[in-house]
Design an enzyme around this catalytic site. Structure first.
Site, PDB file in Angstrom:
ATOM      1  N   ARG A 439       0.846  -1.190   0.000  1.00 66.03           N
ATOM      2  CA  ARG A 439       0.000   0.000   0.000  1.00 66.03           C
ATOM      3  C   ARG A 439       0.886   1.246   0.000  1.00 66.03           C
ATOM      4  NH1 ARG A 439      -5.135  -1.694   2.133  1.00 66.03           N
ATOM      5  NH2 ARG A 439      -5.486  -3.723   1.126  1.00 66.03           N
ATOM      6  N   GLU A 441       0.621   4.259   0.759  1.00 64.58           N
ATOM      7  CA  GLU A 441      -0.096   5.286   1.507  1.00 64.58           C
ATOM      8  C   GLU A 441       0.884   6.011   2.422  1.00 64.58           C
ATOM      9  OE1 GLU A 441      -3.108   3.165   3.571  1.00 64.58           O
ATOM     10  OE2 GLU A 441      -4.247   2.649   1.769  1.00 64.58           O
ATOM     11  N   ARG A 447      -0.159   2.513  13.361  1.00 62.02           N
ATOM     12  CA  ARG A 447      -0.821   1.277  12.932  1.00 62.02           C
ATOM     13  C   ARG A 447      -0.768   1.036  11.425  1.00 62.02           C
ATOM     14  NH1 ARG A 447      -7.374   2.054  13.276  1.00 62.02           N
ATOM     15  NH2 ARG A 447      -7.558   3.826  11.860  1.00 62.02           N
ATOM     16  N   HIS A 448      -0.047   1.877  10.671  1.00 66.98           N
ATOM     17  CA  HIS A 448       0.002   1.724   9.216  1.00 66.98           C
ATOM     18  C   HIS A 448       1.391   1.294   8.755  1.00 66.98           C
ATOM     19  CE1 HIS A 448      -3.736   4.168   9.253  1.00 66.98           C
ATOM     20  NE2 HIS A 448      -4.003   3.460   8.168  1.00 66.98           N
ATOM     21  N   GLU A 590      -9.577  -1.352  13.807  1.00 69.29           N
ATOM     22  CA  GLU A 590      -9.882  -2.272  12.714  1.00 69.29           C
ATOM     23  C   GLU A 590      -8.729  -3.237  12.457  1.00 69.29           C
ATOM     24  OE1 GLU A 590      -9.732  -2.302   7.934  1.00 69.29           O
ATOM     25  OE2 GLU A 590      -9.983  -0.361   8.915  1.00 69.29           O
ATOM     26  N   SER A 593     -11.176  -6.164   6.935  1.00 68.49           N
ATOM     27  CA  SER A 593     -12.211  -5.557   6.099  1.00 68.49           C
ATOM     28  C   SER A 593     -12.746  -6.629   5.165  1.00 68.49           C
ATOM     29  CB  SER A 593     -11.622  -4.392   5.296  1.00 68.49           C
ATOM     30  OG  SER A 593     -12.614  -3.784   4.502  1.00 68.49           O
ATOM     31  N   ARG A 641      -1.064  -6.011  12.077  1.00 65.96           N
ATOM     32  CA  ARG A 641      -2.003  -5.253  12.903  1.00 65.96           C
ATOM     33  C   ARG A 641      -2.760  -6.169  13.861  1.00 65.96           C
ATOM     34  NH1 ARG A 641      -6.081  -0.758  10.458  1.00 65.96           N
ATOM     35  NH2 ARG A 641      -4.081   0.006   9.647  1.00 65.96           N
TER      36      ARG A 641
END
Length: 667
Positions: A439, A441, A447-448, A590, A593, A641
């Site tokens: 990812r 991002e 948490r990323h 979270e 998903s 995570r």
């Protein structure tokens, strides 16, 4: 003036070349002459006896490198400012070389000079040719006396330098019997020998019923966690194995072989922390509260150095293993413990992972994958391995790592989503995969990550996506129970440094609908629109509210707004503004998903167009729906995570072996 300057520089250059040649010639001669000539020449050289040779044992000057050091550091600097002294030294060296063949060896030379020192050979002038003062002459005589005594002692006791296994002499001059212990430096293991028939004992089994018996000989390999030498007659080593298990090994000075045991103790004292060593010895009962194997210790018979660690570590293993509570408490004392920063840890991750808690986290991560695989396999799933280089964008987002694929654009897969669905079209009704996810991002949060391990599953269902949720709930229940039963010691190590309790679960899936969640947040005083995605603070608050209301740390939130979900998500039949999707939350954050996927080609094409995405890169994916596709759904879980939240860590990077974030792509 210019001519004079050039002449001066040329003269200086010639002089430097001449002096360099003299140095090299003298050094070569002195090395060839050997220790005896070095000692005699040094005594006749101005200032040497007083300043350097008083503490050097001639018996130690055995190799060229050992000769070069005193020559370069002691003799040469004292004649640097006197050409006459250099010439004199060269002449003396030449004279030594002429009679070197007829001279005796060093012990004979030392014995010949072991009487009273010949003070007539002492210099009377300094390196500048000035007469020495009475005080300086007195110091020279004193140094000569000390050197003579040391030479006499070395000649009378030539066995001083014997190794711990090569025999020696006792205080009466009688030879010692061969020692029953040894120290070996194995050097670099290059697989040059056949595998010996050696059985290594497991440290965690020492002192247990399933381990070797008391009194038996054991052979273990591990890291030297620390060592103590409370006196000159004993050594206590602590070996660490698999980060969690430690055992003490001891060695005491032997009365029958005092010199050899003294040499053995010296070798043990020189071992550096974190070196890899091998210890053979007798297992005996003992009470060692500081070790995990607290009812036994090993009486050393041999120690083999396998790989030495540098004396200075980037940080201490003990420092990396202290909890925040312990560090905070120490700051109230006069000796606060240091904090090991995150960047320092990650830059030296191979050291950081030796700390018990950090190493145990990796074990928990490994068991999480194993339990995920076992739980789904027991429910009829098969494992897939899908491509990570894709021509399109797997979820149509902007956060992809683009690359060139032989002249064509490609990207690293954001998830195996499209391929999981194609597997359903291929009549693989239940599939899962454990693999990397990328990812792009730019999220610098706790948490990323830009690369993580995905735990993905997909399955065909008969009537409702609740069938998928039930399978996921069974999987999580089995996974959490398995971690608590399989990783008892590892979880204890982690929770010592990072306190937490096992998450609470309900017997049946706890499903909270989106509308109910919005009402709970509004009742708590929060302003939410109802059609926007949850912010991180709202996630955490909702997690607390659900935990208080339903007594669970794991719950499902479904019916997310369609606008905040991927293009392939099936809309709700009663309201197209919402979708048949769900997220799974653990401790208010979270971890997963999922959704029911669109399984009709025309509906899928319309959804892609509505998002403004091109159809061409997704043509194969759309075609897989044209020839009969059962209704299906699935989920994607982030491994790091999940572990991070299960263990209640403060940062997801602690749950990744070598984390990748916007600021880190190494090591």
């Amino acid at each position: 003036r210019r001519r004079g300057g050039r002449a001066a520089r040329a003269h200086a250059t010639r002089r430097a070349v001449t002096e360099r040649a003299e140095w090299q010639r003298m050094l070569q001669m002195m090395v060839l002459l050997g220790p005896a000539a070095v000692v005699r020449t040094a005594r006749a050289t101005s200032g040497i006896s007083a300043l350097g040779w008083a503490h050097i044992k001639p018996a130690q000057l055995r190799t060229t490198s050992q000769l070069q050091y005193p020559l370069q550091r002691l003799i040469l600097p004292h004649v640097a400012h006197s050409r006459s002294l250099r010439s004199s030294l060269l002449r003396m060296a030449e004279e030594e070389s002429k009679c070197a063949s007829s001279e005796a060896s060093l012990p004979s030379e030392v014995q010949a000079s072991s009487g009273a020192p010949d003070f007539g050979d002492l210099p009377t002038v300094d390196e500048n040719g000035q007469p020495l003062s009475k005080s300086a002459l007195k110091k020279l005589k004193k140094a000569a006396q000390i050197a003579a005594k040391k030479a006499q002692k070395a000649a009378a006791d030539p066995g001083t330098e014997k190794s711990s296994t090569g025999g020696g002499q006792d205080n009466d001059g009688m030879p010692e019997p061969p020692a029953s212990y040894s120290f070996i430096d194995a050097g670099i293991t290059m697989s040059t020998k056949d595998c010996p028939d050696q059985k290594y004992d497991v440290v965690r089994l020492l002192g247990s019923e399933s381990g070797p018996a008391i009194g038996s000989e054991v052979l273990i390999r591990g890291r030297m966690a620390n060592s103590r030498m409370p006196s000159a007659n004993s050594a206590f080593l602590v070996l660490r194995s698999a980060a969690l298990y430690t055992v003490q090994a001891v060695f005491f000075k032997d009365k029958e072989t005092p010199k050899q045991s003294k040499a053995m103790l010296k070798e043990l004292q020189q071992l550096t922390t974190e070196s890899v060593i091998e210890v053979r010895g007798e297992l005996r009962e003992a009470e060692v509260l500081s070790c995990s194997q607290n009812n036994v210790e090993i009486y050393i018979k041999s120690v083999t150095l396998i790989s030495a660690a540098k004396p200075r570590l980037p940080f201490e293993i003990d420092a990396a293993g202290r909890s925040e509570a312990v560090i905070d408490a120490s700051e109230l004392t006069g000796r606060p413990f240091p904090r090991v920063g995150q960047d320092l840890r990650l830059n030296n991750r191979w050291i950081d992972l030796r700390a018990p808690a950090n190493n145990a986290i990796m074990v928990v991560q490994s068991q999480t994958c194993a339990l995920f695989r076992e739980a789904l396999a027991s429910q009829g799933f098969i494992e897939l391995h899908t491509p990570k280089l894709v021509a399109g964008e797997s979820e149509g987002g902007a956060g992809v790592f683009r690359t060139d694929y032989f002249g064509s654009p490609a990207c690293l897969a954001q998830s195996p989503q499209l391929y999981k669905q194609m597997a359903i079209a291929a009549d693989m009704d239940r599939v899962f995969e454990i693999g990397p996810v990328f990812r792009a991002e730019n999220s610098n949060t706790r948490r990323h990550l830009c690369e993580f391990t995905g735990l993905d599953m997909e399955m065909a269902f008969n009537h409702h996506y609740m069938e998928v949720i039930r399978v996921l709930h069974v999987m999580f229940t089995s996974l959490f129970d398995g971690l608590e039963s399989r990783c008892t010691l590892e979880l204890a190590a982690v929770r010592t440094q990072y306190p937490s309790a096992a998450p609470r679960l309900t017997a049946e899936p706890c499903v909270v609908h989106w509308e109910e969640a919005m009402d709970m947040l509004r009742d708590a005083g929060e302003s939410v629109s109802g059609l926007d995605d949850l912010s991180t603070p709202h996630e955490r608050l909702l997690g607390k509210l659900v935990a208080d209301k339903y007594q669970t740390d794991l719950y499902f939130l479904d019916r997310f707004p369609t606008a905040v979900r991927p293009f392939y998500t099936m809309p709700c039949p009663d309201n197209a503004d919402y979708s048949n999707s769900y997220d799974i939350f653990l401790r208010g954050e979270e971890i997963c998903s999922g959704a029911q996927r669109i399984h009709d080609a025309r509906m899928l094409s319309d959804a892609i167009k509505a998002r403004g995405l091109p159809l061409e890169p997704l043509s194969a994916y759309i075609d897989s729906m044209r020839y009969g596709m059962p209704p299906h759904g699935g989920a994607g879980i982030g491994l790091e995570r999940l572990v991070f939240l299960y263990l209640n860590l403060d940062n997801v990077r602690k749950a990744s072996m070598f984390p990748r974030d916007p600021n880190r792509c190494s090591p």
